[in-house]
Every structure is written in structure tokens, then in C-alpha cells.
Write a protein that holds these residues in place. Structure first.
Motif, PDB file in Angstrom:
ATOM      1  N   GLY A   1     -10.238  -7.806  -1.307  1.00  0.00           N
ATOM      2  CA  GLY A   1      -8.867  -7.861  -0.830  1.00  0.00           C
ATOM      3  C   GLY A   1      -7.801  -8.002  -1.892  1.00  0.00           C
ATOM      4  N   PHE A   2      -8.179  -8.157  -3.149  1.00  0.00           N
ATOM      5  CA  PHE A   2      -7.177  -8.259  -4.215  1.00  0.00           C
ATOM      6  C   PHE A   2      -6.948  -6.863  -4.785  1.00  0.00           C
ATOM      7  CE2 PHE A   2      -9.476 -12.299  -4.016  1.00  0.00           C
ATOM      8  CZ  PHE A   2      -8.421 -13.114  -3.627  1.00  0.00           C
ATOM      9  N   GLN A   3      -5.735  -6.365  -4.616  1.00  0.00           N
ATOM     10  CA  GLN A   3      -5.492  -4.950  -4.840  1.00  0.00           C
ATOM     11  C   GLN A   3      -4.881  -4.640  -6.196  1.00  0.00           C
ATOM     12  OE1 GLN A   3      -4.458  -2.677  -1.187  1.00  0.00           O
ATOM     13  NE2 GLN A   3      -3.928  -4.671  -0.346  1.00  0.00           N
ATOM     14  N   VAL A   4      -5.136  -5.489  -7.172  1.00  0.00           N
ATOM     15  CA  VAL A   4      -4.678  -5.225  -8.530  1.00  0.00           C
ATOM     16  C   VAL A   4      -5.836  -4.680  -9.355  1.00  0.00           C
ATOM     17  CG1 VAL A   4      -2.861  -6.963  -8.496  1.00  0.00           C
ATOM     18  CG2 VAL A   4      -5.170  -7.606  -9.212  1.00  0.00           C
ATOM     19  N   ALA A   5      -5.505  -3.907 -10.366  1.00  0.00           N
ATOM     20  CA  ALA A   5      -6.496  -3.481 -11.347  1.00  0.00           C
ATOM     21  C   ALA A   5      -6.568  -4.540 -12.444  1.00  0.00           C
ATOM     22  CB  ALA A   5      -6.115  -2.133 -11.944  1.00  0.00           C
ATOM     23  N   SER A   6      -7.670  -4.574 -13.153  1.00  0.00           N
ATOM     24  CA  SER A   6      -7.863  -5.548 -14.222  1.00  0.00           C
ATOM     25  C   SER A   6      -7.073  -5.140 -15.462  1.00  0.00           C
ATOM     26  CB  SER A   6      -9.345  -5.661 -14.583  1.00  0.00           C
ATOM     27  OG  SER A   6      -9.514  -6.336 -15.807  1.00  0.00           O
ATOM     28  N   THR A   7      -6.193  -6.021 -15.898  1.00  0.00           N
ATOM     29  CA  THR A   7      -5.419  -5.771 -17.116  1.00  0.00           C
ATOM     30  C   THR A   7      -6.332  -5.587 -18.314  1.00  0.00           C
ATOM     31  OG1 THR A   7      -3.757  -7.252 -16.192  1.00  0.00           O
ATOM     32  CG2 THR A   7      -3.508  -6.640 -18.501  1.00  0.00           C
TER      33      THR A   7
ATOM     34  N   ALA B   1       1.595 -10.800  -2.098  1.00  0.00           N
ATOM     35  CA  ALA B   1       0.592 -10.601  -3.144  1.00  0.00           C
ATOM     36  C   ALA B   1      -0.095  -9.244  -3.022  1.00  0.00           C
ATOM     37  CB  ALA B   1      -0.434 -11.730  -3.101  1.00  0.00           C
ATOM     38  N   GLY B   2      -0.233  -8.725  -1.786  1.00  0.00           N
ATOM     39  CA  GLY B   2      -0.967  -7.484  -1.601  1.00  0.00           C
ATOM     40  C   GLY B   2      -0.140  -6.225  -1.689  1.00  0.00           C
ATOM     41  N   GLY B   3       1.198  -6.361  -1.703  1.00  0.00           N
ATOM     42  CA  GLY B   3       2.031  -5.178  -1.801  1.00  0.00           C
ATOM     43  C   GLY B   3       2.239  -4.486  -0.463  1.00  0.00           C
ATOM     44  N   TRP B   4       2.670  -3.221  -0.533  1.00  0.00           N
ATOM     45  CA  TRP B   4       3.127  -2.491   0.658  1.00  0.00           C
ATOM     46  C   TRP B   4       2.793  -1.017   0.491  1.00  0.00           C
ATOM     47  CZ3 TRP B   4       8.745  -0.613   1.499  1.00  0.00           C
ATOM     48  CH2 TRP B   4       8.937  -0.232   2.828  1.00  0.00           C
ATOM     49  N   GLY B   5       2.109  -0.443   1.469  1.00  0.00           N
ATOM     50  CA  GLY B   5       1.883   0.996   1.463  1.00  0.00           C
ATOM     51  C   GLY B   5       0.487   1.442   1.074  1.00  0.00           C
ATOM     52  N   ASP B   6      -0.516   0.548   1.169  1.00  0.00           N
ATOM     53  CA  ASP B   6      -1.860   0.948   0.738  1.00  0.00           C
ATOM     54  C   ASP B   6      -2.503   1.960   1.682  1.00  0.00           C
ATOM     55  OD1 ASP B   6      -2.196  -0.842   2.810  1.00  0.00           O
ATOM     56  OD2 ASP B   6      -3.775  -1.998   1.834  1.00  0.00           O
ATOM     57  N   GLU B   7      -1.905   2.192   2.846  1.00  0.00           N
ATOM     58  CA  GLU B   7      -2.450   3.201   3.755  1.00  0.00           C
ATOM     59  C   GLU B   7      -2.338   4.608   3.181  1.00  0.00           C
ATOM     60  OE1 GLU B   7       1.870   2.571   5.186  1.00  0.00           O
ATOM     61  OE2 GLU B   7       0.237   1.392   4.291  1.00  0.00           O
TER      62      GLU B   7
ATOM     63  N   PRO C   1      -4.721   4.004  -7.797  1.00  0.00           N
ATOM     64  CA  PRO C   1      -5.184   2.668  -7.413  1.00  0.00           C
ATOM     65  C   PRO C   1      -4.866   1.618  -8.466  1.00  0.00           C
ATOM     66  CG  PRO C   1      -7.004   3.876  -8.369  1.00  0.00           C
ATOM     67  CD  PRO C   1      -5.805   4.805  -8.418  1.00  0.00           C
ATOM     68  N   ASN C   2      -4.224   2.049  -9.557  1.00  0.00           N
ATOM     69  CA  ASN C   2      -4.086   1.180 -10.731  1.00  0.00           C
ATOM     70  C   ASN C   2      -2.704   0.549 -10.830  1.00  0.00           C
ATOM     71  OD1 ASN C   2      -6.743   1.386 -11.807  1.00  0.00           O
ATOM     72  ND2 ASN C   2      -6.263   3.490 -12.409  1.00  0.00           N
ATOM     73  N   TYR C   3      -2.486  -0.419  -9.956  1.00  0.00           N
ATOM     74  CA  TYR C   3      -1.300  -1.275  -9.981  1.00  0.00           C
ATOM     75  C   TYR C   3      -1.668  -2.531 -10.759  1.00  0.00           C
ATOM     76  CZ  TYR C   3       1.497  -5.151  -8.032  1.00  0.00           C
ATOM     77  OH  TYR C   3       2.239  -6.286  -7.871  1.00  0.00           O
TER      78      TYR C   3
END
Length: 743
Positions: free
Chosen positions: A400-406, A372-378, A152-154
Motif C-alpha cells: 500500500g505504500f505507493q512511493v518508489a525507493s529513493t 500519503a497515498g496521493g491521487w489518481g492511481d487508477e 510508477p516512480n513517484y
């Protein structure tokens, strides 16, 4: 030619032809190297398929044959002797040492896959982080690699994800959509399209588009509109060329953007210059907004921002009275600690004046693939998704924001809590040089990881310092590709014309590794099949081979989508928000435990928040102003580009130079309590006496590899630290206190 609503531009010349003994191929300048634009290019190759020349494509309506120096210098980049040409490896103990061994692609990919699968089986997929750099064409492919692997860590390696995402998050939080200026870029006929209207006013806020291409904006468009009669307002700490051409120039103190926007809102509301009908029908929370901005009198705003009260008032009036107006904002809004409330205040300017989805106003861009959300979260296990770093601290990441915190990821690597990170995938990122605050802390943390892979065009300080395996990436002249990116998207084909060494495209690397890590998520035999799948999914009506012949393809576009039920999932008129309206008072923020209204927080350290520091650090430092020839940390080794800007500079007012005994051409140290970096002085009146401005992302490729190419002497990020805003978005890259003295 038309198919399924997409408009295809007719071409007099074919996709490939010959000219003066050279082969010419039509394509798109869509990274790497280069910016976020994707200009139409003509790539010239000789009988040996060597790239020898690049010209702008006059048949492409986006740029109409116009190109910047970076595109023109592409042959130098492609054919440069220092390109990474083959996969390489070294032992973990040799990190930081120039002890690389060439290996085959099979060995590289098998080694990486075996290691990542072992980590996934032993420790869990969440223990691998996938880092990307500036968001050009990589987001779709790296997110699919990350999520199909199971992590989950993009991550984007910048404190507070302070590039683009704060503005995207801010707009979605209040309107359900992102908004861009309407320069007719969505139409194949451009300015001649009868649906389009020239904007009366453009408010340039923290963006210099003739140099910096924010959100898909091509700088020449701004000049085109100036020639047509559009008036300009500029908000910037520097008196840029566009500022000198503006009706009003607000020379703002860095980091005080929210205060200026709230002052302008007060003027517009007090003088009833807002669009009453639009606010009544389509906005929520106007009275609360009016009450919040009440205290931001012109006099108070002048004290905070240094913008004269009368200048601020005239700027507000000019913008509000325009029949159509654009806010052209840039990265400067993102790179302040409380970026979201600043974004909320600035966006309220175009919202309450009704400049929403109107010709010549702010438009909601159609897209081929959600960027912004990318591709393939399924492919991501819902239970593993809950382990994304930062979710427990920044509740906005749950919406809905699918980034991890830097910022939280760095702490996790250091503390091994809530779990121990084991590996990192670094693709198109040189974060030690470019985006990471406190690079000494960053490098120390990452060297604790068991395994690190990097993908890039050239060896960089980040790869030299950290990577165990390096994979050579292809330039856009060496690969096929599909333009999927920010701004108003178009169906553009990137077409391979040459090959250097064994370099592969980013998306081919992701595909080849993805097939080893999770084959069912990567069912395509090659990248061209993958692109055709995307085009079919988007309803373009043709495969990739056909797109190459007919691109660019323009996506169907309509104005006033909110009136037609085109912005909501349920098909009803309005906006994709809880109230169905633009939320000036945001339920989204309120539900996330944040202030639902915009606010201003004085930067700290700063002249008003920490006056006790002014004796030691009397100057305000702003960073990151763009350059014509260099994009972030790229192209420092390209002779004709580096010649234009050979050294890292700091722009200093002549009066300030006299005060501190420095002058044009002197090498100086810029220093605060955290660190220092070296710069060369440029005396200029474009900054005021209290502010100095410097560029970012400097390293010397000609330097010693084992000294990391002098990056620590030159890195302005030595002065910064990881401190994001309350929401987890934003960080003060644009405002600090410092001193300056001869080196």
C-alpha cells in the motif's frame, strides 16, 4: 452554518474588505513558502495589487491571529528581485552553467510534453521519475501527474524516505491508521469544545514544536496547554526551551530512541502501569512485546542512551499514570536507519496505556483527500505499476505504500538496471542542498539523464546543476488553492491576491501539463473547477467559490472510532489490521519478512558499534534542528529572515570547544571519512560534551551560480551516504561520528 456534517466558522468580516486604503483578503498560509501548517492569514494589497503586508487572521480558530516570522516576511519573498518569473531553458550541455534563455509558457509546456511523450512511446513511462520535496500541498497534484502519465516512480528524494513516511508506515503497519496528538485542533470551538479534554502529559520525542511544526502541529498550542497545567517530558539530544520546562528531560544520545522506548515499556509493563482492560480487549501480541523488552533494564538503557536510569523510570511512570497523554514525535524518529522498529516501540507507549482516540490522547485524523497515498492511481497500468523501483527489494512497498525507493532509484540511474532512466520531473525539491546524502554522487548520477525539468520559486543549486527547463512557481499569495495536507485537515481556501511575472501555481502547472500528457485524467478547465470536484467528492457541500467565503470548514470528528466500527472498511469494531486489534506483534511486518516486534539496532558508525573509530572521530553529530526563520532550504535570500540566522552554525558545548581549541564565532570543518562541511561555532550548554548539533540545507544564494552557490562547502550531507533501514524506510541523518577543527 452546517452542511453535510462539516462545521463552518462564522466570520464577522467578509472574505474581502478594505482597511486604511488597502484591500484585505482572507486566506491560508499553505506553501510556498512556509511550513506544513496552513495558518489563517490576512493578505493586504495596494491599489496595484502588490502584496504589502501579512497579518494573522484572528477569526481563524487554528492560529487565532498568531503568525511566525516566515508569514510576516511573505511580502519580501513574493516581491523579491531574484524570484523566478518566467519559464527558462538551456541546452543539456550547459547544465551547471548560468546560461538561461527566457521562453513562453506555451513553448515550455509543449517542449516538455513532446519530450515526455516521446520517452513514453520509445522507452516506457516508467523511465521518468517524478520527485517532490517536503510534503506540503504538492502530493495530490504531482502523484496525479506521475500516475496519469503512466509512471510508477513517484519519489521523495531522501534516503529511506526518512520524513513522515516511516511514522505513517509504522502506524499503519500496527494499527491501520496514523495517530496525532489531540490539541482540540479538530474542533472549530477549540479548547471550549465540551468534548475535548486537556492532556495531562505530553511526551515530546525528537520534536521542538515551538520551532518545528510536525504533522500539522502549531507550536503555540503546546504553550497554551503548558499554561493550562499540562506536564511535559522531553526526549532530545539538546536541552531546548521546552526541555527546560519539562518534569523530566531525557537527554538522549542520537539514534538510540528505540532503546529508550523499550526501556520505558519495560518499566510500564513490570510495574503494571499499562491499561489492562484496553490491552486485553484491543491489543494483540502483548506477551510477546513484554518478552522482547525484558532485556532493556534501566541500567542497560542508561549505558546505551546516556539517559540516567532514574530519569527514564520517572518519565515512564509519569506518562503511564496520566489519565490522558500525547506522544508528540517528530522527524527525528524517521531519520534513524531503523526508523520503523523505533516508531513501533514509541507508539506502543501510547497504545498499551490506552491513549487511543480518547480526548486529550492520540487521535486518528479525518481527511479531505488521502495525503500519503496521493491521487489518481487508477490511471496507472497494473503491469507498469509492477516496475516501480524498489518493489523487488523492499517488500513493504507492496503493502500500500505507493512511493518508489529513493536509494534504489539512484542505483538504477547509475547502473541502468532493471531499466535505463531517461528523465526526471523535480517539483518543490532542492534535494542536492536539503535531503540527498552524498550530493557529489547524486549530481553525477542525475547528469546522466536525457531530460530534467524543475519547478520552484527561486533558482536553487539543484536547478542550476541539473535542469534543462525551469518553470516559475507561485507563492500562496499568487494562487488559488485548497489545503490538503498532513495533520487534522480542514477545508481551507488559499486565495490569489497578486501576480509576479508569469509564475503559476504548482497545481496549475500540473493541470496544464497533464492535459497535454493524458487529457482524460485532467478534465477540468481550470484549477478552481478541479478544487470544486475535490470538495464535492469529499462531501463538503459547497464549491470552491463558496468555500472561499466560508472557510475554514471543519470535518466531522468522533472519539473512540474503533468502538463504533469507524476505522474498519467492514464497519466492525476494531482496527484495520488482520486481527482487528492493535498489533504489538505485527502480522503486517511478519508478512513482509520483517521482525514483527520492535527492536533496537546500535547506529553504525557509533560509539558502541565502532569504538575503533573514536580516536579519529570522537564526537557524535546530529543534524537538522529547526530554526524560527528558515524552513529547510527556503528563504536564505530573504533579508529579514536571514538576518536572524545569517550563517550555518554548529552548536558545541564550551568544554568541547576548549578540548579542540575552538571558540564562539570560529569557522570550523566538520569531517568524517566521507567528507566535510564548513560551519560557524555557537558555544552552548544545550548539547553535552560528546555531541555536536548542526542545521541542514545550507547554501548561499548570494554566491556564484556556477559554483552552485557554495553548496558543496556548506552541505552537511557531504558526510552522509545512502543506507536505508531493512524495510527501505529510515536512514541515519541524525547520528554519525565526526571530528571538528578550525577552518
Amino acid at each position: 452554518m452546517e452542511d453535510k456534517g462539516y462545521t463552518f466558522v462564522p466570520h464577522e468580516k467578509p472574505f474581502k474588505y478594505t482597511e486604511d486604503g488597502l484591500k484585505v483578503t482572507r486566506g491560508s498560509a499553505w506553501t510556498g513558502p512556509g511550513c506544513h501548517i496552513g495558518c489563517g492569514v490576512l493578505l493586504y494589497t495596494d491599489e496595484n495589487d502588490k502584496l504589502v503586508k501579512v497579518e494573522g487572521d484572528p477569526e481563524n480558530p487554528f492560529n487565532e491571529g498568531r503568525l511566525c516570522a516566515r508569514c510576516l516576511a511573505l511580502p519580501e519573498t513574493v516581491n523579491h528581485e531574484d524570484r523566478l518569473k518566467y519559464p527558462m531553458k538551456r541546452s543539456r550541455d550547459d547544465r551547471g552553467k548560468d546560461k538561461w534563455e527566457r521562453i513562453s509558457w506555451e513553448e515550455a509546456l509543449d517542449t516538455i510534453a513532446d519530450k515526455l511523450i516521446d520517452i513514453r512511446d520509445t522507452y516506457g513511462p516508467e523511465t521518468v521519475a517524478f520527485y517532490q520535496g517536503t510534503g506540503r500541498d504538492i502530493a495530490a497534484w504531482i502523484t496525479r501527474l506521475c500516475w496519469s502519465y503512466g509512471s510508477p516512480n513517484y519519489i521523495f528524494g531522501m534516503s529511506g524516505m526518512s520524513c513522515y513516511l516511516p511514522r505513517v508506515a509504522g502506524c499503519f503497519a500496527t494499527t491501520g491508521s496514523f495517530w496525532l496528538g489531540d490539541y482540540s485542533q479538530q474542533f472549530a470551538q477549540r479548547y471550549k469544545d465540551p468534548r475535548w479534554k486537556r492532556p495531562d502529559v505530553i511526551l515530546l520525542w525528537g520534536n521542538n514544536p515551538v520551532v518545528s511544526n510536525s504533522d500539522g502541529l502549531y507550536g503555540h498550542w503546546v504553550v497554551d496547554l503548558m499554561k493550562m497545567g499540562t506536564k511535559f517530558i522531553t526526549v532530545d539530544p539538546r536541552r531546548t526551551w521546552l526541555a527546560s520546562k519539562s518534569e523530566q528531560f531525557c537527554q538522549i544520545r542520537p539514534g538510540t530512541d528505540a532503546a529508550l522506548a523499550m526501556g520505558m515499556l519495560k518499566v510500564i509493563i513490570d510495574e503494571e502501569l499499562y491499561d489492562h482492560d484496553f490491552v486485553d480487549k484491543w491489543c494483540y501480541g502483548f506477551d510477546e512485546l513484554a518478552e522482547r523488552v525484558r532485556e532493556f533494564t534501566p541500567e542497560k538503557v542508561e549505558h546505551i542512551t546516556n539517559v540516567p536510569a532514574e530519569t527514564m523510570k520517572e518519565a515512564a511512570r509519569l506518562f503511564a499514570k496520566a489519565d490522558s497523554a500525547i506522544v508528540q514525535w517528530g522527524l527525528a524518529v524517521d531519520t534513524t536507519k531503523e526508523a520503523l522498529p523505533a516508531c513501533q516501540a514509541i507508539s506502543a507507549l501510547f497504545e498499551i496505556t490506552g491513549n487511543i482516540d480518547n480526548p486529550g490522547g492520540m487521535i486518528s485524523p479525518p481527511s479531505i483527500l488521502y495525503y500519503a497515498g496521493g491521487w489518481g492511481d487508477e490511471f496507472l497500468d497494473p503491469e507498469v505499476a509492477k516496475k516501480r523501483i524498489g518493489l523487488d527489494k523492499y517488500s513493504l512497498l507492496n503493502f500500500g505504500f505507493q512511493v518508489a525507493s529513493t536509494d534504489e532509484m539512484l542505483k538504477t540511474i547509475e547502473t541502468k538496471q532493471p531499466y535505463e532512466m531517461r528523465a526526471a520531473w523535480l517539483q518543490t525539491t532542492n534535494f542536492l542542498t536539503c535531503t540527498a546524502p552524498d550530493p557529489h554522487r547524486t549530481i553525477k548520477a542525475f547528469r546522466n539523464l536525457d531530460f530534467i525539468v524543475g519547478v520552484d520559486l527561486f533558482m536553487t543549486p539543484t536547478l542550476m546543476a541539473l535542469a534543462d527547463i525551469v518553470l516559475p512557481a507561485a507563492t500562496y499569495a499568487e494562487r488559488d488553492g485548497l489545503r490538503v495536507g498532513d495533520g487534522v485537515q480542514r477545508g481551507e481556501a488559499i486565495n490569489k491576491v497578486t501576480q509576479v511575472g508569469e509564475a503559476k501555481s504548482d497545481m496549475e502547472i500540473n493541470l496544464l501539463l497533464g492535459k497535454r500528457l493524458r487529457p482524460e485524467a485532467w478534465p477540468w478547465d481550470n484549477v478552481r473547477d478541479m478544487f470544486s470536484y475535490i470538495l464535492e467528492d469529499a462531501g463538503v457541500g459547497m464549491n470552491f467559490d463558496e468555500l472561499q467565503e466560508h472557510a475554514p470548514a471543519y470535518i466531522p470528528f468522533e472519539y473512540y472510532k474503533y468502538k463504533k466500527g469507524l476505522l474498519r472498511a467492514d464497519g466492525k469494531p476494531g482496527f484495520e489490521t488482520p486481527t482487528g486489534r492493535i498489533e504489538l506483534w505485527s502480522n503486517f511486518y511478519n508478512n513482509a519478512g520483517l521482525d514483527p516486534l520492535p527492536y533496537f539496532e546500535e547506529p553504525s558508525p557509533g560509539p558502541l558499534s565502532t569504538p575503533e573509530l573514536l580516536d579519529e572521530y570522537p564526537l557524535v553529530l546530529t543534524t537538522g534542528a529547526r530554526d524560527f526563520t528558515i524552513f529547510h532550504s527556503e528563504s536564505r535570500q530573504i533579508e529579514h529572515l536571514r538576518a536572524v540566522h545569517p550563517d550555518p552554525i554548529v552548536q558545541v558545548n564550551p568544554a568541547t570547544c576548549r578540548t579542540y581549541g575552538i571558540s564562539e564565532g570560529d569557522w570550523v570543518w566538520i569531517e568524517n571519512d566521507r567528507g566535510r562541511c564548513k560551519r560557524k561555532v555557537e558555544e552552548t550548554l544545550i548539547v553535552d560534551e560528546n555531541t555536536i548539533s548542526t542545521d541542514h540545507a545550507w547554501w548561499f544564494p548570494e554566491g556564484d551560480p556556477e559554483n552552485l552557490y557554495d553548496v558543496f562547502d556548506l552541505n552537511i550531507n557531504n558526510l552522509f551516504q545512502y543506507i536505508p533501514g531493512k524495510s527501505g524506510f529510515g536512514c541515519n541523518y541524525k547520528t554519525l561520528l565526526c571530528k571538528i577543527y578550525k577552518a
